[in-house]
Design a protein around this motif. Structure first.
Motif, PDB file in Angstrom:
ATOM      1  N   MET A  67      23.060 -17.114  26.056  1.00  0.00           N
ATOM      2  CA  MET A  67      24.037 -18.146  25.728  1.00  0.00           C
ATOM      3  C   MET A  67      25.447 -17.600  25.514  1.00  0.00           C
ATOM      4  SD  MET A  67      22.754 -21.247  25.641  1.00  0.00           S
ATOM      5  CE  MET A  67      24.091 -22.021  24.738  1.00  0.00           C
ATOM      6  N   TYR A  68      25.661 -16.302  25.678  1.00  0.00           N
ATOM      7  CA  TYR A  68      26.930 -15.703  25.257  1.00  0.00           C
ATOM      8  C   TYR A  68      27.627 -14.929  26.370  1.00  0.00           C
ATOM      9  CZ  TYR A  68      25.306 -16.816  20.558  1.00  0.00           C
ATOM     10  OH  TYR A  68      24.858 -17.478  19.449  1.00  0.00           O
ATOM     11  N   ILE A  69      28.965 -14.970  26.313  1.00  0.00           N
ATOM     12  CA  ILE A  69      29.834 -14.122  27.124  1.00  0.00           C
ATOM     13  C   ILE A  69      30.589 -13.216  26.163  1.00  0.00           C
ATOM     14  CG2 ILE A  69      31.831 -14.093  28.685  1.00  0.00           C
ATOM     15  CD1 ILE A  69      30.947 -16.844  29.685  1.00  0.00           C
ATOM     16  N   TYR A  70      30.700 -11.942  26.497  1.00  0.00           N
ATOM     17  CA  TYR A  70      31.347 -10.949  25.634  1.00  0.00           C
ATOM     18  C   TYR A  70      32.591 -10.411  26.324  1.00  0.00           C
ATOM     19  CZ  TYR A  70      26.793 -10.989  23.309  1.00  0.00           C
ATOM     20  OH  TYR A  70      25.634 -11.372  22.668  1.00  0.00           O
ATOM     21  N   ASP A  71      33.684 -10.278  25.546  1.00  0.00           N
ATOM     22  CA  ASP A  71      34.882  -9.703  26.150  1.00  0.00           C
ATOM     23  C   ASP A  71      34.950  -8.210  25.875  1.00  0.00           C
ATOM     24  OD1 ASP A  71      36.010  -9.264  23.611  1.00  0.00           O
ATOM     25  OD2 ASP A  71      37.364 -10.987  23.723  1.00  0.00           O
ATOM     26  N   LYS A  76      32.353 -12.207  21.042  1.00  0.00           N
ATOM     27  CA  LYS A  76      31.405 -12.973  21.832  1.00  0.00           C
ATOM     28  C   LYS A  76      31.746 -14.454  21.750  1.00  0.00           C
ATOM     29  CE  LYS A  76      27.573 -13.691  18.539  1.00  0.00           C
ATOM     30  NZ  LYS A  76      26.116 -13.458  18.327  1.00  0.00           N
ATOM     31  N   TYR A  77      31.497 -15.132  22.857  1.00  0.00           N
ATOM     32  CA  TYR A  77      31.791 -16.555  22.986  1.00  0.00           C
ATOM     33  C   TYR A  77      30.502 -17.300  23.298  1.00  0.00           C
ATOM     34  CZ  TYR A  77      36.598 -14.859  23.634  1.00  0.00           C
ATOM     35  OH  TYR A  77      37.813 -14.242  23.477  1.00  0.00           O
ATOM     36  N   LEU A  78      30.193 -18.291  22.494  1.00  0.00           N
ATOM     37  CA  LEU A  78      29.063 -19.164  22.780  1.00  0.00           C
ATOM     38  C   LEU A  78      29.454 -20.065  23.948  1.00  0.00           C
ATOM     39  CD1 LEU A  78      26.256 -20.281  21.982  1.00  0.00           C
ATOM     40  CD2 LEU A  78      27.456 -21.856  20.441  1.00  0.00           C
ATOM     41  N   ASP A  79      28.681 -20.028  25.012  1.00  0.00           N
ATOM     42  CA  ASP A  79      29.031 -20.754  26.222  1.00  0.00           C
ATOM     43  C   ASP A  79      28.536 -22.195  26.138  1.00  0.00           C
ATOM     44  OD1 ASP A  79      29.697 -21.629  28.702  1.00  0.00           O
ATOM     45  OD2 ASP A  79      28.714 -20.016  29.807  1.00  0.00           O
ATOM     46  N   PHE A  80      29.448 -23.111  25.865  1.00  0.00           N
ATOM     47  CA  PHE A  80      29.135 -24.541  25.833  1.00  0.00           C
ATOM     48  C   PHE A  80      29.690 -25.237  27.073  1.00  0.00           C
ATOM     49  CE2 PHE A  80      27.846 -26.792  21.657  1.00  0.00           C
ATOM     50  CZ  PHE A  80      26.777 -25.941  21.497  1.00  0.00           C
ATOM     51  N   PRO A 408      26.457 -27.185  27.917  1.00  0.00           N
ATOM     52  CA  PRO A 408      25.855 -25.879  27.641  1.00  0.00           C
ATOM     53  C   PRO A 408      24.672 -25.585  28.558  1.00  0.00           C
ATOM     54  CG  PRO A 408      25.086 -27.477  26.050  1.00  0.00           C
ATOM     55  CD  PRO A 408      26.108 -28.184  26.894  1.00  0.00           C
ATOM     56  N   PRO A 409      24.264 -24.330  28.653  1.00  0.00           N
ATOM     57  CA  PRO A 409      23.021 -24.011  29.361  1.00  0.00           C
ATOM     58  C   PRO A 409      21.842 -24.779  28.769  1.00  0.00           C
ATOM     59  CG  PRO A 409      24.276 -22.008  28.931  1.00  0.00           C
ATOM     60  CD  PRO A 409      24.961 -23.113  28.183  1.00  0.00           C
ATOM     61  N   LEU A 410      20.892 -25.116  29.613  1.00  0.00           N
ATOM     62  CA  LEU A 410      19.739 -25.886  29.159  1.00  0.00           C
ATOM     63  C   LEU A 410      18.856 -25.095  28.199  1.00  0.00           C
ATOM     64  CD1 LEU A 410      18.536 -27.622  32.469  1.00  0.00           C
ATOM     65  CD2 LEU A 410      20.516 -28.154  31.025  1.00  0.00           C
ATOM     66  N   ILE A 411      19.026 -23.779  28.174  1.00  0.00           N
ATOM     67  CA  ILE A 411      18.167 -22.927  27.349  1.00  0.00           C
ATOM     68  C   ILE A 411      18.576 -22.918  25.885  1.00  0.00           C
ATOM     69  CG2 ILE A 411      17.664 -21.414  29.312  1.00  0.00           C
ATOM     70  CD1 ILE A 411      19.583 -19.346  27.955  1.00  0.00           C
ATOM     71  N   LEU A 412      19.664 -23.584  25.520  1.00  0.00           N
ATOM     72  CA  LEU A 412      20.137 -23.486  24.140  1.00  0.00           C
ATOM     73  C   LEU A 412      19.078 -23.970  23.160  1.00  0.00           C
ATOM     74  CD1 LEU A 412      22.788 -26.191  23.151  1.00  0.00           C
ATOM     75  CD2 LEU A 412      21.019 -26.552  24.881  1.00  0.00           C
ATOM     76  N   GLY A 413      19.069 -23.316  22.009  1.00  0.00           N
ATOM     77  CA  GLY A 413      18.149 -23.686  20.943  1.00  0.00           C
ATOM     78  C   GLY A 413      18.875 -24.379  19.812  1.00  0.00           C
ATOM     79  N   GLU A 414      18.119 -24.795  18.813  1.00  0.00           N
ATOM     80  CA  GLU A 414      18.725 -25.493  17.677  1.00  0.00           C
ATOM     81  C   GLU A 414      19.786 -24.635  17.004  1.00  0.00           C
ATOM     82  OE1 GLU A 414      17.401 -27.738  13.505  1.00  0.00           O
ATOM     83  OE2 GLU A 414      15.881 -26.899  14.860  1.00  0.00           O
ATOM     84  N   GLU A 415      19.538 -23.320  16.943  1.00  0.00           N
ATOM     85  CA  GLU A 415      20.510 -22.441  16.295  1.00  0.00           C
ATOM     86  C   GLU A 415      21.843 -22.415  17.047  1.00  0.00           C
ATOM     87  OE1 GLU A 415      18.136 -19.731  19.094  1.00  0.00           O
ATOM     88  OE2 GLU A 415      17.854 -21.576  17.920  1.00  0.00           O
ATOM     89  N   HIS A 416      21.786 -22.525  18.371  1.00  0.00           N
ATOM     90  CA  HIS A 416      23.014 -22.553  19.165  1.00  0.00           C
ATOM     91  C   HIS A 416      23.738 -23.887  18.986  1.00  0.00           C
ATOM     92  CE1 HIS A 416      20.322 -19.780  21.625  1.00  0.00           C
ATOM     93  NE2 HIS A 416      21.262 -18.994  21.126  1.00  0.00           N
TER      94      HIS A 416
END
Length: 435
Positions: A67-71, A76-80, A408-416
């Motif tokens: 779920m993340y992109i890192y610079d 890190k960026y949560l990809d929504f 967001p990606p379909l794989i996201l969980g409740e924590e995301h």
């Protein structure tokens, strides 16, 4: 004016009541690159890599996972946003990566598409056809959504012998000249006149306008959910009326599922919820699990029109590249065998329920395509910028300057969902206090 005709004037009159698209080049204001430290890579980017806006986002990507992109600074960026609905399985899904690696060491390009029998293409086409209604059993692989649109328009004209094409106002089907010709935003497209002739526009979800489709019409192309208009789903009665009118007039119905496809709306394809079947289905974006690929799907009889009179009616060198199709095949297997698609509605509702703030006017959703409309259009840029600063990636719409996009990606969980919405609410509150 050069490039205009009577039909264009008619269309403009029809669209007078619609909000004019206002997203312009200068509206795409992310954190300016010029205000950031100019690294060597950044300077080379600005000098040698063509940009499409005056102020690109400019995150210098180190790596991406899940779920993340890192610079390159470690943030890190949560990809929504999923790269505009592409990365539905997140970034670098291990099964997709292995499929790419395995195919890359077996063979890559061998011959232009449609000449050699390549296992990834055959296996993918057969599996996809098994999930679709009868009549959608032949796949033509291309490189992108825009190319799928172009090929579909050619096929419709070839099959019907007609030249008139209808699309919907405020739709977006791509940026090649044919796809761009489908756009109703003349303030934009006039810079590229003359565009493809014969294109007419109707208003989305307006059944009364369907009478304009006649025996002169080659095809009607539309999205089951208008994405760039701010997430506007077609109504059940509208799409069924569309299908009936196309059948009555012998007009080919082309459904653009480039953004809605592969589970994003809660079914493998959005049209499957409407009780209709298109003549041509367009797919891309999430199809490749992060690899560039697209396709048009139609009946075998329809697709054979490209092979005869004349032969080579549509050709592509890299369409159906075996490495891209191997990734697409792995992606499709995952979507069919995991529960991500079945979970879309629940996850979408969790996001919608948590987005409560004085700046939010309304939230529109079609599964995990979500448009958040603000009470003040002038604050959209501020909210997007602040969200990115908080470490969550969201985006704009082309034809709706009052809303921002969540996909967001379909794989996201409740924590995301909790992390992402908390950061969005923090961004909204920051902008609200500083407005």
């Amino acid at each position: 004016m050069r490039g205009e005709n009577k039909d264009q004037n008619q269309m403009k009159n029809d669209l007078m009541k619609l909000p004019r698209p206002t997203i312009s080049e200068m509206t795409w204001v992310w954190l300016p690159l010029q205000q950031k430290e100019m690294s060597g890579k950044r300077a080379l980017f600005l000098q040698h890599v063509a940009q499409t806006s005056g102020m690109p986002l400019g995150i210098e990507v180190s790596h991406a996972s899940g779920m993340y992109i890192y610079d390159t600074r470690g943030k890190k960026y949560l990809d929504f946003d999923s790269g505009i609905s592409v990365s539905s399985l997140g970034h670098c899904h291990p099964i997709v990566v292995k499929a790419v690696q395995r195919q890359a060491e077996t063979y890559m390009h061998t011959m232009v598409y449609g000449e050699h029998i390549q296992s990834p293409q055959v296996d993918y086409a057969a599996l996809l056809a098994s999930t679709l209604p009868h009549g959608l059993d032949s796949v033509y692989f291309v490189n992108s959504g825009s190319e799928a649109v172009e090929a579909a328009l050619k096929l419709a004209r070839k099959v019907t012998g007609r030249t008139e094409i209808f699309s919907c106002a405020r739709a977006y089907h791509g940026s090649t000249i044919g796809a761009e010709s489908l756009r109703s935003d003349y303030d934009f497209s006039r810079h590229y006149f003359p565009t493809v002739p014969g294109v007419r526009h109707i208003v989305f979800n307006d059944i009364s306008q369907l009478e304009r489709i006649t025996e002169k019409t080659a095809c009607l192309i539309l999205e089951p959910v208008q994405a760039e208009a701010g997430i506007i789903p077609a109504t059940q009665t509208y799409l069924q009326a569309v299908a009936a009118r196309c059948k009555e007039t012998g007009t080919l119905l082309i459904l653009d599922e480039i953004q809605t496809g592969f589970g994003r709306t809660g079914s493998l394809f959005a049209f499957q919820r409407y009780g209709i079947c298109p003549d041509i289905l367009l797919i891309a974006k999430a199809m490749g699990g992060g690899m560039p690929v697209g396709a048009l799907v139609a009946s075998h009889a329809l697709m054979q029109q490209f092979a005869h009179n004349p032969a080579l009616g549509h050709i592509t060198t890299f369409g159906g590249h075996p490495v891209c199709i191997a990734a697409a095949l792995a992606t499709l297997h995952i979507l069919l065998n995991e529960t991500y698609i079945q979970e879309v509605e629940t996850k979408s509702q969790m996001i919608v329920d948590r987005l409560q703030h004085p700046l939010i006017q309304s939230v529109r959703s079609a599964g995990l395509m979500i448009g958040v409309e603000l009470t003040d259009a002038g604050l959209v840029n501020n909210v997007v910028n602040e969200a990115i600063a908080q470490g969550v990636l969201i985006d704009y719409f082309l034809f709706d300057d009052r809303s921002f996009r969540i996909a967001p990606p379909l794989i996201l969980g409740e924590e995301h969902i909790i992390e992402g919405t908390d950061k969005l609410l923090h961004a909204l509150e920051t902008v609200y206090k500083n407005r």
